[in-house]
Enzyme design. Structure first.
Site, short mmCIF file in Angstrom:
data_model
loop_
_atom_site.label_atom_id
_atom_site.label_comp_id
_atom_site.label_asym_id
_atom_site.label_seq_id
_atom_site.Cartn_x
_atom_site.Cartn_y
_atom_site.Cartn_z
CD GLU A 1 -2.96 -1.19 2.27
OE1 GLU A 1 -2.70 -0.65 3.35
OE2 GLU A 1 -4.05 -1.73 2.02
CG ASP B 1 -7.54 -5.36 5.36
OD1 ASP B 1 -6.95 -5.51 6.43
OD2 ASP B 1 -7.73 -4.25 4.84
CD GLU C 1 -9.70 -1.07 8.27
OE1 GLU C 1 -8.76 -1.58 8.92
OE2 GLU C 1 -9.59 -0.74 7.08
#
Ligand code: GCW
Length: 719
Positions: A308, A382, A410
């Protein structure tokens, strides 16, 4: 008269202070260390505490002061601190403190290791005592917290005969905290690390942070975001890091930092950060030596590289192993480790994203230096509400693999949705990789039992922030707690941990404990049901990951779009990861791959993760896929409604401040569960053109409405 007035005034003060205490005591700040007073002090309660030591370390001081604080609260009066062993004393001692006890009283290293302890009801010099003993002082502190946990849970503390030692060595929180105090994926305020005011001002909160972590056995903390900033490695910041380390040290917590791979260029103008370049190696060695000057027991580095947009060794044509080994060499003389993350996927590669970490890392097995651990997320994607376990577990016999869990939620509703993650983590840890025959569970890989790793560990992405309640909600405290307890014992039961937490956090009354534990145990499955049932995944809003957005199909990268993961068409839905598709299933050991590759045997819960099937595909219970999908949404919402009424039934049992907050949050969760269902159904129907199964209410709005909702200020936007 004067006397009378004094009495009245005193009584008033007492009342006022107890009211005040009541008000401030129940804002969640005390976490599970509330030490609520016992209704009845048991006969077996200790009367005094004594450290049978010739040397009192700061760790033993911390243990003693915890006992005094807790006993004052649980028993109503603090224990007397004696210097001689008397009847019914709590006796603390360790090999390290120069135990002043009869020979043979201490547990040996084989039994308790360097961090374990015994709790034992025994006789010393003919006197009945409770012994809390270990090899090390930190073992004693852990033993004290265990003892206090039992006492404040109302458990029997007579006839104790307990031996406990952690099954993993490195039990770390990973803070994703930036130096400007913004917390990436944080839902509980700012970073508690107040870099600007450190080291001149050291927030007393750090001591409470240390107490809480030590109480659940956490022994390390990585202070900075894995999307890292090299500034933390400069002397100005290292002074601040040292100040934090000084507070945490007595509690057995080592400090770690994230290392930005390009730091030599950014901080000192080197021409390259190539790990094979001698100047770069010298730079890291000098930098590491400097860090150890500030923090002599510095734990080591955590690194996110070539992922990323983070810099890394591949920028110079070098492998992850070459990058990790360079840093490992620098920390090795000091006893440090490098935790190198396997969360990598390429921007250019068209390979199925969930395959990439395995493809990249398996060939490197055996190439990492001894003090490197590869840190692997629980699943290959993820931190989704449900994923299969990561195929790297069991596939790298020569490389210690740490598991990385995300405590902050998240993808599970931030801090307003109740989702107890103990069950998610238990599911992963108990999963059988079958890489070395039946019973090669993820836990047995992580704790080193399967491959006898030189290092073992678990990392949890922290949910801690400046909110008074630390975690954003009271129930999110349970996730911090469960992480620590599972890191100590990856085979522990999520339900036992929930019960333990409830007793210390809310109430010891069995009916209250049962009710809240029940809510917790079903909460995560509810989230899976209303967000991503049947193996669907990553359908959240872009960037912030708040709310549903399954329609998004046009971001800069395909593998950031929900469409990439569900691949819904008129003909069907799901990601084919069998041989006719990406064949990601083949990364699992034979029997597991076979089970998941076959439509006959794949569990419903992973169906659409591994298969693309038609909407009228017949499920195990005879319903069609479409019917089943819609039913799962409904079940998720119903479960939240149940949680709401269970919680409502506890009115009066829980202090109003915490009761009201949980009530409000459950209302939000219920509304948002409904939103997830409605928006998802509106979208699926726009694709499959199917009518809703009988009895199912149509979404109250059309698809355009759900698509038009935007949340530019939702936490996490732009991360
Ligand atoms: O879950 C994703 C997050 C990123 C995070 C990344 C990672 C720290 O959306 O915010 O970056 O994972 O784990 O590195």
């Amino acid at each position: 008269m004067k006397n009378f007035i004094t009495h009245i005034a005193a009584a008033f003060c007492l009342l006022a202070s107890s009211l005040f205490q009541q008000a401030v005591a129940e804002d969640g700040y005390e976490l599970w260390l509330r030490y609520e007073k016992l209704e009845q002090v048991p006969k077996s309660a200790p009367r005094s505490v004594v450290a049978a030591c010739s040397d009192l370390s700061p760790t033993l001081d911390a243990a003693l002061s915890e006992i005094l604080r807790a006993s004052a609260s649980i028993l109503g009066t603090p224990l007397k601190q004696g210097d001689r062993i008397s009847r019914h004393a709590l006796v603390l001692t360790s090999e390290a403190c120069g135990a002043t006890l009869p020979n043979g009283t201490l547990p040996n290293a084989d039994e308790v290791g360097t961090e374990g302890y015994v709790l034992q009801s025994t006789l010393i010099n003919g006197k009945p005592v409770t012994l809390i003993a270990a090899q090390s002082d930190i073992g004693v502190l852990y033993g004290v917290f265990d003892y206090l946990r039992r006492m404040s849970s109302g458990e029997a503390i007579a006839d104790l005969d307990v031996i406990s030692r952690p099954k993993t060595q490195l039990r770390l929180l990973n803070h994703w905290d930036n130096l400007d105090r913004h917390v990436e994926r944080g839902y509980s305020g700012q970073s508690i690390w107040d870099w600007h005011r450190l080291p001149g001002y050291v927030d007393p909160r750090y001591t409470d942070y240390a107490r809480a972590n030590a109480s659940i056995g956490i022994n390390g903390t990585s202070l900075t975001n894995v999307n890292s900033d090299a500034t933390v490695l400069t002397p100005h910041y290292l002074e601040k890091v040292a100040a934090i380390a000084d507070v945490l040290r007595p509690y057995g917590i080592k400090v770690y930092l994230t290392a930005r791979f390009s730091a030599p260029i950014e901080l000192d103008g080197l021409a390259t950060a190539d790990p094979l370049d001698p100047a770069v190696q010298t730079w890291w060695q000098a930098k590491t030596d400097e860090i150890y000057d500030y923090v002599p027991d510095f734990g080591g580095f955590l690194v996110k590289a070539n992922s990323e947009g983070q810099p890394g060794p591949q920028d110079y044509g070098r492998s992850h192993a070459e990058g990790a080994n360079m840093l490992a060499k620098a920390v090795a003389p000091h006893g440090g480790v490098v935790m190198w993350r396997a969360f990598v996927y390429s921007a250019e590669e068209p390979e199925d994203r969930v395959r990439q970490a395995y493809t990249e890392f398996v060939p490197l097995d055996g190439q990492f230096a001894e003090n490197v651990l590869v840190q692997v997320k629980n699943g290959p994607l993820d931190f989704q509400p449900r994923e299969p376990f990561h195929p790297l577990f069991g596939a790298m016999p020569e490389t210690p693999l740490m598991i990385e869990l995300q405590i902050t939620k998240e993808y599970l509703g931030f801090s307003t949705h109740l989702a107890y993650l103990g069950t998610l983590w238990e599911e992963v840890l108990a999963a059988d990789t079958k890489t070395k025959g039946d019973g090669t569970t993820v836990a047995s890989v992580v704790d080193g039992e399967t491959y006898d790793y030189a290092y073992t560990g678990m990392a949890g992405v922290s949910n801690i922030g400046t909110d008074r309640n630390w975690a954003g909600s009271i129930f999110d405290q349970a996730n911090w707690y469960a992480f620590g307890r599972l890191a100590w014992n990856p085979d522990a039961s999520a339900e036992d941990i929930a019960r333990e937490w409830v007793k210390q956090t809310f109430s010891r009354k069995p009916e209250v404990v049962d009710e809240i534990t029940d809510m917790m145990m079903k909460s995560r499955e509810a989230v899976v049901d209303y967000m991503t049932p049947l193996g669907l995944t990553h359908l959240m809003g872009t960037g912030h990951h708040y709310g549903p957005a399954p329609w998004v199909d046009d971001l800069g990268r395909a593998d950031w779009t929900p469409y990439y993961y569900h691949k819904a068409t008129r003909g069907g839905i799901g990601f084919d990861r069998t041989e006719t598709g990406s064949d990601a299933v083949d990364q699992y050991a034979g029997p597991v791959a076979q089970e998941w590759a076959s439509l006959e045997t794949v569990p419903d819960s992973l169906l659409l993760w591994f298969h693309h099937v038609p909407w009228d595909y017949e499920m195990q219970d005879g319903s069609t896929l479409w019917q089943s999908l819609v039913a799962h949404y409904a079940r998720g919402i119903t479960t939240v409604a149940e949680m709401q009424s269970e919680w409502a039934s506890l009115k009066g049992e829980i202090d109003s401040e915490r009761f009201n907050q949980v009530t409000d949050y459950l209302n939000i969760q219920h509304e948002e569960a409904q939103w997830w269902r409605d928006a998802s159904i509106a979208y699926w129907q726009s694709i499959n053109q199917l009518p809703l199964p009988a009895g199912e209410a149509p979404p109250p709005h059309d698809l355009d409405y759900y698509k038009s909702l935007s949340f530019p200020n939702a936490p996490g936007q732009g991360e």
